[in-house]
Write a protein that holds these residues in place. Structure first.
Motif, short mmCIF file in Angstrom:
data_model
loop_
_atom_site.label_atom_id
_atom_site.label_comp_id
_atom_site.label_asym_id
_atom_site.label_seq_id
_atom_site.Cartn_x
_atom_site.Cartn_y
_atom_site.Cartn_z
N THR A 123 -63.30 29.59 -41.66
CA THR A 123 -62.90 28.19 -41.75
C THR A 123 -63.12 27.49 -40.42
O THR A 123 -63.64 26.39 -40.35
CB THR A 123 -61.40 28.08 -42.14
N ASP A 140 -66.86 17.85 -47.42
CA ASP A 140 -66.34 18.95 -46.63
C ASP A 140 -65.43 18.34 -45.55
O ASP A 140 -65.88 17.94 -44.48
CB ASP A 140 -67.54 19.69 -46.01
N MET A 141 -64.14 18.27 -45.87
CA MET A 141 -63.23 17.44 -45.09
C MET A 141 -63.20 17.76 -43.59
O MET A 141 -63.32 16.87 -42.75
CB MET A 141 -61.81 17.56 -45.64
N LEU A 142 -63.02 19.06 -43.27
CA LEU A 142 -62.87 19.38 -41.85
C LEU A 142 -64.13 19.03 -41.06
O LEU A 142 -64.04 18.55 -39.93
CB LEU A 142 -62.48 20.84 -41.67
N SER A 266 -56.30 16.08 -51.25
CA SER A 266 -57.50 15.31 -50.90
C SER A 266 -57.64 14.10 -51.80
O SER A 266 -57.91 12.99 -51.34
CB SER A 266 -58.75 16.16 -51.04
N THR A 296 -55.91 18.28 -45.10
CA THR A 296 -56.52 19.61 -45.17
C THR A 296 -55.77 20.65 -44.34
O THR A 296 -55.74 21.82 -44.69
CB THR A 296 -57.98 19.62 -44.64
N ALA A 341 -58.06 24.46 -48.88
CA ALA A 341 -58.55 23.10 -49.13
C ALA A 341 -57.50 22.32 -49.92
O ALA A 341 -56.65 22.92 -50.57
CB ALA A 341 -59.84 23.19 -49.93
N GLY A 342 -57.58 21.00 -49.83
CA GLY A 342 -56.59 20.18 -50.55
C GLY A 342 -56.97 19.95 -52.00
O GLY A 342 -57.04 18.81 -52.46
#
Ligand code: ASP
Length: 404
Positions: A123, A140-142, A266, A296, A341-342
């Motif tokens: 991650t 891909d949030m991060l 999310s 996240t 993940a959210g």
């Protein structure tokens, strides 16, 4: 006025959807599209919304010093609250011992659990995107957050000739995205009706059976979540920020109900951002930094749920965990909740990581599958609630005057 109306509309939709899902199970497929449409609309806006909000927020922070201070506060809040949540989970599961004597015959194997199961190291590595367009395309949030912070930060390093149009441009995009968000929120009652009637119809056959078999475990998770949400977080708001927790709770009704029904931090993010800014009065600067990251990274409910569930599984298999092993559970639950993940059921997937770290049987996951969907609704609401509490506490510490 509209806010109160919407809040009631959603509650009415919730009640109607339970009745509809229960009595008209076959007809649920005719309304399912309402839920799909609502979720698609939310997903559509996530990437442009967080990208524009973070860039304009970070440019607004102006200096490396401000950015550093804000990051330290935000991560400090995430870590402390997730740790407290995990310890509460551990305590409650040790008191209730829901797994002792649990029916192992329930075990289902062959569950597809690969999706989203990355180790903590992976991650971390994946935070740096190899291709930002792809990261945006895959929400891909991060990675998006990482690139947006980088972009915003270096936008402050170029001369005013370049910085100003970037700031104005991203502010403008952000404002438009917020308007689209508000427009989509108006359809929340219909979307929620579609989603919840589907869930009720799915579970209707075995509802009584599930509750009688899994009642104590569910009760342990829900009680621990309630304690964290209604005792710990309000105390923190009161004493760290002199904030009125009840007012803030009321201000968050729409995102919390949405988190409950969608089971996705999310998907709820746009609504949470709108509510924190408009109803609680937090600045865009803080909202756009704390909430997208929180969606996240900060998952209090998930950390707590993982502790209870892993201990539940160990108890069901008659495995005693020492204090040191239980501390490992807390620590891995914390890290796993950061990595999760959210999205719906992400927490279930990462439980397998903790089980393998401790050498516990992976099939144990089968034990908790039946109630996973319901508990996901509760823990996701807590995840979102904690993010918004963090936003108001940090805003207060930055000297902002809030509406709560
Ligand atoms: N569904 C949760 C969320 O989106 C994550 C989890 O499964 O615990 O916040």
């Amino acid at each position: 006025m509209r806010k109160i109306e919407l809040h009631w509309q959603i509650l009415i939709a919730l009640v109607l959807s339970v009745v509809f899902g229960y009595f008209f199970t076959e007809h649920v497929r005719h309304v399912a599209w309402l839920g799909d449409l609502f979720l698609r609309a939310l997903r559509m806006i996530i990437a442009p919304l967080i990208f524009s909000s973070i860039v304009s927020g970070v440019v607004g922070l102006g200096s490396a010093e401000n950015l550093g201070r804000m990051s330290a506060k935000t991560f400090g809040y995430y870590l402390v609250t997730s740790l407290i949540a995990a310890v509460i989970g551990l305590t409650v599961v040790n008191i209730f011992k829901p797994g002792v004597g649990a029916d192992l015959g329930l075990t289902e194997s062959g569950v597809a659990l690969e999706a989203g199961a990355g180790t903590f190291g992976e991650t971390l590595m994946n935070i740096i995107p190899t291709n930002i367009i792809q990261a945006l395309a895959e929400t891909d949030m991060l990675s998006i957050i990482f690139f947006a912070i980088l972009f915003g930060f270096f936008a402050t390093r170029v001369g005013p000739k370049y910085r100003d149009p970037i700031e104005k441009g991203f502010n403008a995009i952000f404002e438009v995205m917020m308007r689209i968000t508000m427009f989509i929120i108006r359809f929340a009652p219909l979307g929620i009706f579609g989603i919840v009637s589907g869930i009720v119809a799915e579970q209707v056959d075995d509802l009584v059976g599930i509750f009688s078999r899994m009642g104590v475990y569910m009760l342990a998770v829900i009680l621990a979540l309630l304690f964290h949400s209604f005792v710990i977080l309000p105390l923190m708001m009161k004493y760290l920020g002199n904030i009125n927790p009840i007012k803030h709770l009321k201000a968050m009704s729409v995102p919390l109900l949405t988190a409950f029904t969608t089971s996705s931090s999310s998907a709820t993010l746009p609504l949470a951002m709108e509510a924190v800014e408009q109803n609680s009065g937090v600045s865009k600067k803080v909202t756009s930094f704390v909430l997208p990251l929180g969606a996240t990274v900060n998952m209090n409910g998930t950390a707590l749920y993982e502790c209870v569930s892993v201990l539940f599984i160990a108890q069901a298999y008659g495995i005693e965990l020492s204090l040191i092993q239980q501390s490992i559970v807390v620590l891995t639950a914390l890290l796993a909740s950061i990595g999760a993940a959210g999205i719906p059921m992400a927490g279930l997937v990462v439980i397998t990581i903790i089980l393998s770290v401790l050498g516990l049987p992976l099939e144990g996951v089968g034990l908790i599958l039946a109630v996973e969907r319901i508990l996901d609704m509760f823990r996701t609401s807590v995840n979102v609630w904690s993010d918004t509490c963090g936003a108001v506490i940090i805003a207060k510490s930055e000297g902002e005057t809030l509406k709560v």
